[in-house]
Design a protein around this motif. Structure first.
Motif, PDB file in Angstrom:
ATOM      1  N   LEU A 110      41.014  31.354  34.526  1.00  0.00           N
ATOM      2  CA  LEU A 110      41.415  31.047  35.895  1.00  0.00           C
ATOM      3  C   LEU A 110      41.674  29.560  36.050  1.00  0.00           C
ATOM      4  O   LEU A 110      41.100  28.730  35.356  1.00  0.00           O
ATOM      5  N   LEU A 111      42.505  29.269  37.030  1.00  0.00           N
ATOM      6  CA  LEU A 111      42.859  27.907  37.379  1.00  0.00           C
ATOM      7  C   LEU A 111      43.242  27.915  38.847  1.00  0.00           C
ATOM      8  O   LEU A 111      43.953  28.812  39.293  1.00  0.00           O
ATOM      9  N   ALA A 112      42.767  26.953  39.590  1.00  0.00           N
ATOM     10  CA  ALA A 112      43.183  26.780  40.980  1.00  0.00           C
ATOM     11  C   ALA A 112      43.856  25.419  41.076  1.00  0.00           C
ATOM     12  O   ALA A 112      43.242  24.400  40.784  1.00  0.00           O
ATOM     13  N   THR A 113      45.141  25.414  41.439  1.00  0.00           N
ATOM     14  CA  THR A 113      45.857  24.138  41.482  1.00  0.00           C
ATOM     15  C   THR A 113      47.061  24.190  42.415  1.00  0.00           C
ATOM     16  O   THR A 113      47.649  25.248  42.600  1.00  0.00           O
ATOM     17  N   THR A 127      50.588  33.676  38.873  1.00  0.00           N
ATOM     18  CA  THR A 127      49.857  33.938  40.117  1.00  0.00           C
ATOM     19  C   THR A 127      49.399  35.398  40.083  1.00  0.00           C
ATOM     20  O   THR A 127      50.028  36.239  39.431  1.00  0.00           O
ATOM     21  N   PRO A 128      48.307  35.722  40.773  1.00  0.00           N
ATOM     22  CA  PRO A 128      47.806  37.105  40.749  1.00  0.00           C
ATOM     23  C   PRO A 128      48.830  38.075  41.340  1.00  0.00           C
ATOM     24  O   PRO A 128      49.480  37.767  42.343  1.00  0.00           O
ATOM     25  N   ASP A 129      48.990  39.222  40.691  1.00  0.00           N
ATOM     26  CA  ASP A 129      49.873  40.261  41.211  1.00  0.00           C
ATOM     27  C   ASP A 129      49.326  40.820  42.515  1.00  0.00           C
ATOM     28  O   ASP A 129      50.079  41.176  43.408  1.00  0.00           O
ATOM     29  N   ASN A 130      48.030  40.906  42.595  1.00  0.00           N
ATOM     30  CA  ASN A 130      47.367  41.454  43.768  1.00  0.00           C
ATOM     31  C   ASN A 130      46.653  40.313  44.499  1.00  0.00           C
ATOM     32  O   ASN A 130      45.637  39.810  44.010  1.00  0.00           O
ATOM     33  N   PRO A 131      47.144  39.903  45.666  1.00  0.00           N
ATOM     34  CA  PRO A 131      46.509  38.781  46.365  1.00  0.00           C
ATOM     35  C   PRO A 131      45.067  39.058  46.796  1.00  0.00           C
ATOM     36  O   PRO A 131      44.319  38.139  47.086  1.00  0.00           O
ATOM     37  N   LYS A 132      44.651  40.319  46.787  1.00  0.00           N
ATOM     38  CA  LYS A 132      43.272  40.644  47.161  1.00  0.00           C
ATOM     39  C   LYS A 132      42.349  40.717  45.950  1.00  0.00           C
ATOM     40  O   LYS A 132      41.179  41.059  46.075  1.00  0.00           O
ATOM     41  N   LEU A 133      42.867  40.377  44.765  1.00  0.00           N
ATOM     42  CA  LEU A 133      42.056  40.405  43.554  1.00  0.00           C
ATOM     43  C   LEU A 133      40.992  39.324  43.559  1.00  0.00           C
ATOM     44  O   LEU A 133      39.868  39.544  43.141  1.00  0.00           O
ATOM     45  N   PHE A 134      41.346  38.142  44.028  1.00  0.00           N
ATOM     46  CA  PHE A 134      40.423  37.017  44.012  1.00  0.00           C
ATOM     47  C   PHE A 134      40.022  36.645  45.433  1.00  0.00           C
ATOM     48  O   PHE A 134      40.855  36.554  46.321  1.00  0.00           O
TER      49      PHE A 134
END
Length: 148
Positions: A110-113, A127-134
């Motif tokens: 993971l990376l947040a930037t 970017t995550p395919d599912n925005p509710k994953l994280f």
């Protein structure tokens, strides 16, 4: 401890080479850690897999993994000092991180930037395919607040 060399530059996981004053000084100028205190930086470094970037004996960059060393790693605090940007050193630093033994078998990195997303995309991050994953609790500006 591992070392990678390129031209006159070195990336190393040797914590003895880290220059905490350089790391602290540069992190406190970032958007994500503005105002971070030295003790917090020292504690974060002590509990991470660290990658220092050096020109001779001078530290010019840094990044770290927060990891269980088996299945997961979070990449954090990636920086190259201003005078060395634009030379491909940030990309090389991240490539060295991804080449660290075992990382290729981790289930999740993971990376947040908001900085240089084009760089991370070139290295396989998406970017995550599912925005509710994280899910997260986000506390921007936390280092600028006084402790209670």
């Amino acid at each position: 401890m591992l070392n990678w060399t390129k031209d006159n530059y070195l990336v190393s996981t040797d914590d003895a080479l880290l220059q905490l004053d350089v790391i602290h000084q540069n992190l406190t100028r970032t958007t994500w850690a503005a105002g971070i205190d030295e003790a917090t930086v020292r504690n974060a470094v002590a509990h991470s897999l660290n990658f220092g970037l050096y020109d001779g004996g001078r530290q010019i960059g840094y990044a770290r993994f927060i990891t269980d060393h088996a299945t997961f790693a979070y990449m954090a605090d990636v920086f190259v000092i201003d005078a060395y940007r634009g030379k491909g050193l940030g990309r090389w630093l991240v490539e060295c991180m991804l080449a660290y033994p075992g990382v290729a078998r981790y289930r999740r990195l993971l990376l947040a930037t908001t900085s240089a997303p084009w760089l991370y995309e070139k290295l396989g991050f998406t970017t995550p395919d599912n925005p509710k994953l994280f899910w997260h609790i986000n506390r921007p500006g936390i280092y600028r607040q006084r402790p209670e």
